[in-house]
Design a protein around this motif. Structure first.
Motif, PDB file in Angstrom:
ATOM      1  N   CYS A 104      66.809 -86.909  78.351  1.00 32.20           N
ATOM      2  CA  CYS A 104      66.731 -86.788  76.894  1.00 32.20           C
ATOM      3  C   CYS A 104      67.692 -85.684  76.465  1.00 32.20           C
ATOM      4  CB  CYS A 104      65.321 -86.444  76.438  1.00 32.20           C
ATOM      5  SG  CYS A 104      64.244 -87.858  76.245  1.00 32.20           S
ATOM      6  N   GLY A 105      68.514 -85.985  75.477  1.00 29.19           N
ATOM      7  CA  GLY A 105      69.404 -84.983  74.923  1.00 29.19           C
ATOM      8  C   GLY A 105      68.879 -84.507  73.586  1.00 29.19           C
ATOM      9  N   GLU A 106      69.198 -83.286  73.222  1.00 34.00           N
ATOM     10  CA  GLU A 106      68.771 -82.732  71.937  1.00 34.00           C
ATOM     11  C   GLU A 106      69.958 -82.676  70.982  1.00 34.00           C
ATOM     12  OE1 GLU A 106      66.910 -78.653  69.956  1.00 34.00           O
ATOM     13  OE2 GLU A 106      66.865 -78.941  72.138  1.00 34.00           O
ATOM     14  N   VAL A 107      69.775 -83.182  69.781  1.00 34.67           N
ATOM     15  CA  VAL A 107      70.820 -83.105  68.766  1.00 34.67           C
ATOM     16  C   VAL A 107      70.966 -81.658  68.325  1.00 34.67           C
ATOM     17  CG1 VAL A 107      71.560 -83.862  66.472  1.00 34.67           C
ATOM     18  CG2 VAL A 107      70.304 -85.448  67.962  1.00 34.67           C
ATOM     19  N   VAL A 108      72.182 -81.103  68.487  1.00 31.96           N
ATOM     20  CA  VAL A 108      72.410 -79.707  68.100  1.00 31.96           C
ATOM     21  C   VAL A 108      73.301 -79.581  66.874  1.00 31.96           C
ATOM     22  CG1 VAL A 108      72.016 -78.830  70.431  1.00 31.96           C
ATOM     23  CG2 VAL A 108      74.336 -79.455  69.740  1.00 31.96           C
ATOM     24  N   ALA A 109      74.015 -80.665  66.517  1.00 34.42           N
ATOM     25  CA  ALA A 109      74.851 -80.624  65.315  1.00 34.42           C
ATOM     26  C   ALA A 109      75.151 -82.041  64.856  1.00 34.42           C
ATOM     27  CB  ALA A 109      76.155 -79.863  65.576  1.00 34.42           C
ATOM     28  N   LEU A 110      75.244 -82.207  63.537  1.00 39.08           N
ATOM     29  CA  LEU A 110      75.619 -83.476  62.915  1.00 39.08           C
ATOM     30  C   LEU A 110      76.688 -83.188  61.869  1.00 39.08           C
ATOM     31  CD1 LEU A 110      72.011 -84.848  62.300  1.00 39.08           C
ATOM     32  CD2 LEU A 110      73.634 -85.763  63.975  1.00 39.08           C
ATOM     33  N   ARG A 111      77.770 -83.964  61.890  1.00 37.98           N
ATOM     34  CA  ARG A 111      78.844 -83.727  60.923  1.00 37.98           C
ATOM     35  C   ARG A 111      79.381 -85.056  60.408  1.00 37.98           C
ATOM     36  NH1 ARG A 111      84.454 -83.232  61.124  1.00 37.98           N
ATOM     37  NH2 ARG A 111      84.469 -83.451  63.407  1.00 37.98           N
ATOM     38  N   ARG A 112      79.395 -85.198  59.096  1.00 34.68           N
ATOM     39  CA  ARG A 112      79.935 -86.391  58.455  1.00 34.68           C
ATOM     40  C   ARG A 112      81.433 -86.224  58.231  1.00 34.68           C
ATOM     41  NH1 ARG A 112      77.908 -91.621  57.479  1.00 34.68           N
ATOM     42  NH2 ARG A 112      75.641 -91.505  57.325  1.00 34.68           N
ATOM     43  N   GLU A 113      82.176 -87.303  58.478  1.00 36.23           N
ATOM     44  CA  GLU A 113      83.601 -87.351  58.175  1.00 36.23           C
ATOM     45  C   GLU A 113      83.887 -88.737  57.632  1.00 36.23           C
ATOM     46  OE1 GLU A 113      87.908 -86.350  60.222  1.00 36.23           O
ATOM     47  OE2 GLU A 113      86.239 -86.973  61.486  1.00 36.23           O
ATOM     48  N   LEU A 124      65.166 -85.525  69.795  1.00 36.97           N
ATOM     49  CA  LEU A 124      65.475 -85.927  71.163  1.00 36.97           C
ATOM     50  C   LEU A 124      65.981 -87.361  71.183  1.00 36.97           C
ATOM     51  CD1 LEU A 124      62.505 -84.465  73.251  1.00 36.97           C
ATOM     52  CD2 LEU A 124      64.784 -83.499  72.871  1.00 36.97           C
ATOM     53  N   VAL A 125      67.025 -87.599  71.984  1.00 37.31           N
ATOM     54  CA  VAL A 125      67.668 -88.910  72.083  1.00 37.31           C
ATOM     55  C   VAL A 125      67.655 -89.345  73.542  1.00 37.31           C
ATOM     56  CG1 VAL A 125      69.829 -90.175  71.721  1.00 37.31           C
ATOM     57  CG2 VAL A 125      69.154 -88.376  70.117  1.00 37.31           C
ATOM     58  N   ASN A 126      67.264 -90.596  73.800  1.00 32.19           N
ATOM     59  CA  ASN A 126      67.307 -91.137  75.157  1.00 32.19           C
ATOM     60  C   ASN A 126      68.752 -91.374  75.565  1.00 32.19           C
ATOM     61  OD1 ASN A 126      64.498 -91.204  75.306  1.00 32.19           O
ATOM     62  ND2 ASN A 126      64.376 -93.307  74.551  1.00 32.19           N
ATOM     63  N   LEU A 127      69.131 -90.881  76.756  1.00 32.83           N
ATOM     64  CA  LEU A 127      70.513 -90.965  77.221  1.00 32.83           C
ATOM     65  C   LEU A 127      70.597 -91.702  78.553  1.00 32.83           C
ATOM     66  CD1 LEU A 127      71.673 -87.286  76.554  1.00 32.83           C
ATOM     67  CD2 LEU A 127      71.909 -89.261  75.024  1.00 32.83           C
TER      68      LEU A 127
END
Length: 201
Positions: free
Chosen positions: A9-18, A79-82
């Motif tokens: 499981c990975g943890e989202v640490v940043a989100l950025r729109r472009e 948390l994201v399944n990887l």
């Protein structure tokens, strides 16, 4: 190509729109092993690594991907399944998974069953989608948030799955509750059979 066996499981640490694109940065145990252009499944969605360091990496989801999946609903801390792509010559412990999410579904019930968990999901299926193979088959395979599972109690627009303790603990299933939106990838073999049947009619 993937197998539906979640690696971490990975943890989202940043989100950025472009523009219409969403850049997602995650931390995970194997971030330092990744390479640029490598494919990783995120809740079952195949995305390409565009940057990485020792602890984190970044992938980009385009609008088409966001429209078909739950990735656009992610927040920092989720948390994201990887799963990294399959190694040629390795065991296929799950089933053949492309990492191409077909649609989302909504969790309608969660029931603890003396050591396991029973989840039920409702999804959209009409006659046109059924012809594309967007259907579940009793005891067939389905991928939910990137996890290879066996269908039980299949109906036209809903199905159930049983989750063992290991899967519950080591994936984001432990955070799925009634109302949670999940990603679905239907069985590729079933999709091909439905397409062949369509041409045969």
């Amino acid at each position: 190509m993937f197998s539906g066996i979640v690696e971490a499981c990975g943890e989202v640490v940043a989100l950025r729109r472009e523009g219409e694109n969403l850049h997602l940065t995650l931390s995970c145990p194997f971030a330092s092993e990744l390479k640029i252009d490598q494919s990783v499944a995120h809740n079952g969605v195949c995305l390409t690594v565009v940057a990485h360091d020792e602890h984190t990496y970044t992938v980009t989801a385009i609008q088409e991907t966001l429209d078909r999946s739950n990735l656009g609903k992610l927040s920092v801390g989720d948390l994201v399944n990887l799963e990294r792509s399959m190694l040629l010559g390795g065991r296929l412990d799950g089933h053949i998974v492309q990492g191409h999410v077909d649609m989302t579904a909504i969790c309608t019930s969660v029931e603890e069953a003396d050591g396991s968990w029973l989840y039920r999901f409702e999804h959209q299926t009409d006659a046109e989608l059924a012809l594309k193979g967007y259907i579940t088959v009793e005891k067939g395979s389905i991928t939910v948030n990137g996890v290879s599972l066996t269908v039980c109690n299949s109906e036209k627009t809903s199905f159930g799955v049983a989750i063992i303790p290991y899967t519950h603990e080591h994936t984001n299933f432990k955070h799925i509750q009634v109302g949670t939106v999940v990603n679905l990838e239907f069985d590729i073999v079933g999709k091909y059979l439905c397409k062949m049947n369509e041409y045969a009619l």
